[in-house]
Design a protein around this motif. Sequence first.
Motif, PDB file in Angstrom:
ATOM      1  N   THR A  23      10.501   8.068   0.798  1.00 51.32           N
ATOM      2  CA  THR A  23      10.321   8.602  -0.654  1.00 51.32           C
ATOM      3  C   THR A  23       9.363   9.720  -0.466  1.00 51.32           C
ATOM      4  O   THR A  23       8.896   9.686   0.668  1.00 51.32           O
ATOM      5  CB  THR A  23       9.718   7.389  -1.450  1.00 51.32           C
ATOM      6  N   VAL A  24       8.817  10.169  -1.433  1.00 54.53           N
ATOM      7  CA  VAL A  24       7.736  11.239  -1.442  1.00 54.53           C
ATOM      8  C   VAL A  24       6.425  11.033  -2.174  1.00 54.53           C
ATOM      9  O   VAL A  24       6.624  10.371  -3.430  1.00 54.53           O
ATOM     10  CB  VAL A  24       8.583  12.538  -2.098  1.00 54.53           C
ATOM     11  N   ARG A  25       5.341  11.270  -1.709  1.00 54.04           N
ATOM     12  CA  ARG A  25       4.087  11.321  -2.248  1.00 54.04           C
ATOM     13  C   ARG A  25       3.973  10.054  -3.295  1.00 54.04           C
ATOM     14  O   ARG A  25       3.803  10.229  -4.341  1.00 54.04           O
ATOM     15  CB  ARG A  25       4.022  12.716  -3.079  1.00 54.04           C
ATOM     16  N   ASN A  26       4.201   8.762  -2.612  1.00 53.05           N
ATOM     17  CA  ASN A  26       3.934   7.548  -3.373  1.00 53.05           C
ATOM     18  C   ASN A  26       2.274   7.420  -3.554  1.00 53.05           C
ATOM     19  O   ASN A  26       1.559   7.032  -2.747  1.00 53.05           O
ATOM     20  CB  ASN A  26       4.373   6.443  -2.592  1.00 53.05           C
ATOM     21  N   CYS A  27       1.965   7.708  -4.949  1.00 55.74           N
ATOM     22  CA  CYS A  27       0.512   7.843  -5.229  1.00 55.74           C
ATOM     23  C   CYS A  27       0.121   6.397  -5.722  1.00 55.74           C
ATOM     24  O   CYS A  27      -0.723   5.986  -4.885  1.00 55.74           O
ATOM     25  CB  CYS A  27       0.630   8.761  -6.459  1.00 55.74           C
ATOM     26  N   ALA A  28       0.591   6.136  -6.886  1.00 47.97           N
ATOM     27  CA  ALA A  28      -0.107   4.731  -7.268  1.00 47.97           C
ATOM     28  C   ALA A  28       1.176   4.057  -7.846  1.00 47.97           C
ATOM     29  O   ALA A  28       2.472   4.185  -7.370  1.00 47.97           O
ATOM     30  CB  ALA A  28      -1.221   5.158  -8.527  1.00 47.97           C
TER      31      ALA A  28
ATOM     32  N   ARG B  57       0.718  -1.262  -0.175  1.00 48.80           N
ATOM     33  CA  ARG B  57       0.174   0.110  -0.165  1.00 48.80           C
ATOM     34  C   ARG B  57       0.801   1.261  -0.150  1.00 48.80           C
ATOM     35  O   ARG B  57       1.627   1.486   0.720  1.00 48.80           O
ATOM     36  CB  ARG B  57      -0.829  -0.013   1.010  1.00 48.80           C
ATOM     37  N   ASN B  58       0.586   2.160  -0.824  1.00 51.98           N
ATOM     38  CA  ASN B  58       1.342   3.363  -1.105  1.00 51.98           C
ATOM     39  C   ASN B  58       0.729   4.439  -0.033  1.00 51.98           C
ATOM     40  O   ASN B  58      -0.323   4.464   0.487  1.00 51.98           O
ATOM     41  CB  ASN B  58       0.939   4.140  -2.243  1.00 51.98           C
ATOM     42  N   HIS B  59       1.790   5.369   0.260  1.00 61.57           N
ATOM     43  CA  HIS B  59       1.047   6.363   1.151  1.00 61.57           C
ATOM     44  C   HIS B  59       1.681   7.870   0.609  1.00 61.57           C
ATOM     45  O   HIS B  59       2.929   7.917   0.283  1.00 61.57           O
ATOM     46  CB  HIS B  59       1.852   6.461   2.616  1.00 61.57           C
ATOM     47  N   GLU B  60       0.840   8.875   0.122  1.00 66.74           N
ATOM     48  CA  GLU B  60       1.072  10.006  -0.669  1.00 66.74           C
ATOM     49  C   GLU B  60       1.459  10.965   0.461  1.00 66.74           C
ATOM     50  O   GLU B  60       0.722  12.018   0.471  1.00 66.74           O
ATOM     51  CB  GLU B  60      -0.242  10.170  -1.445  1.00 66.74           C
ATOM     52  N   VAL B  61       2.495  10.991   1.028  1.00 62.94           N
ATOM     53  CA  VAL B  61       2.635  11.616   2.108  1.00 62.94           C
ATOM     54  C   VAL B  61       4.112  12.598   1.785  1.00 62.94           C
ATOM     55  O   VAL B  61       5.074  12.240   1.212  1.00 62.94           O
ATOM     56  CB  VAL B  61       3.056  10.906   3.444  1.00 62.94           C
ATOM     57  N   SER B  62       3.903  13.885   2.021  1.00 68.54           N
ATOM     58  CA  SER B  62       4.892  14.835   1.592  1.00 68.54           C
ATOM     59  C   SER B  62       6.021  15.021   2.685  1.00 68.54           C
ATOM     60  O   SER B  62       5.483  14.594   3.791  1.00 68.54           O
ATOM     61  CB  SER B  62       4.374  16.555   1.350  1.00 68.54           C
ATOM     62  N   PRO B  63       7.090  15.484   2.532  1.00 68.53           N
ATOM     63  CA  PRO B  63       8.164  15.616   3.723  1.00 68.53           C
ATOM     64  C   PRO B  63       7.969  16.215   5.018  1.00 68.53           C
ATOM     65  O   PRO B  63       8.210  15.758   6.027  1.00 68.53           O
ATOM     66  CB  PRO B  63       9.398  16.162   3.210  1.00 68.53           C
ATOM     67  N   ASP B  64       6.838  17.280   4.911  1.00 69.46           N
ATOM     68  CA  ASP B  64       6.590  18.103   6.135  1.00 69.46           C
ATOM     69  C   ASP B  64       5.379  17.861   6.480  1.00 69.46           C
ATOM     70  O   ASP B  64       4.714  18.256   7.367  1.00 69.46           O
ATOM     71  CB  ASP B  64       6.761  19.521   5.609  1.00 69.46           C
TER      72      ASP B  64
END
Length: 469
Positions: free
Chosen positions: A168-173, A103-110
Amino acid sequence: MKHSAKDSRRNFIKASGMATIGFMGLYQFMQPGFSLASTSKKATLGYGPLKKDPEGILNLPEGFSYKIISRAGDAMDDGLTLPGLADGMGAFQGKNGRVIVVRNHEVSPDAMEHSGFGANYELLDKLNKKDFYDFGKGILPSLGGTTTFVYDEQSGNMVRQYLSLAGTVRNCAGGITPWGSWLTCEESTLKKGDYEDRLEADHGYVFEVPASEEPLRANPRPIKAMGRFNHEAVAVDPASGVVYLTEDRGDGIFYRYIPNKPGKLDKGGKLQALAILGEKSRDTRNWEDSEGPDFPVMEAKKVTWIDIENVESPEDDLRFQGFDKGAAVFARGEGIWWGDKEVYFACTNGGKIGAGQVFKYVPSQWEGTPEEEKAPGELTLFAEPNDREILKNCDNLAVAPWGDVILCEDHKHPFLVGITPKGELYHLAENVGFASELAGGVFSPSGKTYFVNIQGPGITLAITGPWKS
């Protein structure tokens, strides 16, 4: 149109303002059973009317039910907490009836409120620095990545959850591979030195994550030959090993990656962009201000492929390079999935009213070889309803075991939307509990369970019912 300079190339693609057009306008209540042919009569499609959920979360057809199997903030088996903003997912067969889901998580560093390391990074010491792709100098570690959960379909219980990719950053799909791994994509082109010189690496890459029942952290190594751009998702042709990639830009292009060694994506390969044969720089978006005639619905167009150079793209300009060479332009390529002998992908803001399109690409029997010119692959605009009572902002998608395409809507009041092989649309579920998109819908290998996320609250659900065989 003249566009010799770099800036004029950007102006040639009339993308300004369209990236969010799908969120404009008033929402009206929907009923299931619409088809492309008519919005005034119900078609005998899908599973019937949606029933009101007494819990006020997800309306489903008669005979279907859901179970919330995890929530952001849950304690995981590796001592971390489940990050928020769950997005794309891939499901794999485990042992003894278990299902492995990455499962991805679309999370930015901040975005600390969605971190899996605690509100003040108090759990960060449970990982080694080398586990991260971008440790952010220990000050701002990148918070995207993937988690993996193991689910027992027979009992309907979660077995375990753990962090499987960090930094990693903003793992969308992403997309599943025939060899049993998940390709996760960064929907970001952040660069080393961004965030006040805290980031330690460039972003915008694809990473490979093993599907493992036992806790296993992926090697955080980007597959750079697959290009650096605003990735969304990937799909792999199991016959040829060719990988297809979408780009989440209002002026994006559609890519394929031909690996030097099928199944060994990190061993290098060739990145190419799709072009319509005989139609240079074809605009498929069908916006009111699109260049040229409308791209027709349900009419197959033969394609050719254009080599893309300098794929690590420090200026994030692969799409402009592609368009200058004749590549077709698409409106925010999103979810993509391999079907039987074809690949489907969604364009969130395509169409006259920017409510979404779904394309189908059928590869050549000689895909990725010099002989494909004998019988080129074909691209079809599979669906473009131009009616938000039928479809709005299609995002992640998956092909159901019975052949229908199941779409997740990226909207404050989203539905799951099904499309039959004939292009007829129906509604499968309605999110009434949260003003948040549905994301990552995927069927278990058995076809008994459909997993989906409600992104805002970070909820993962398992839906079961009388699915078609």
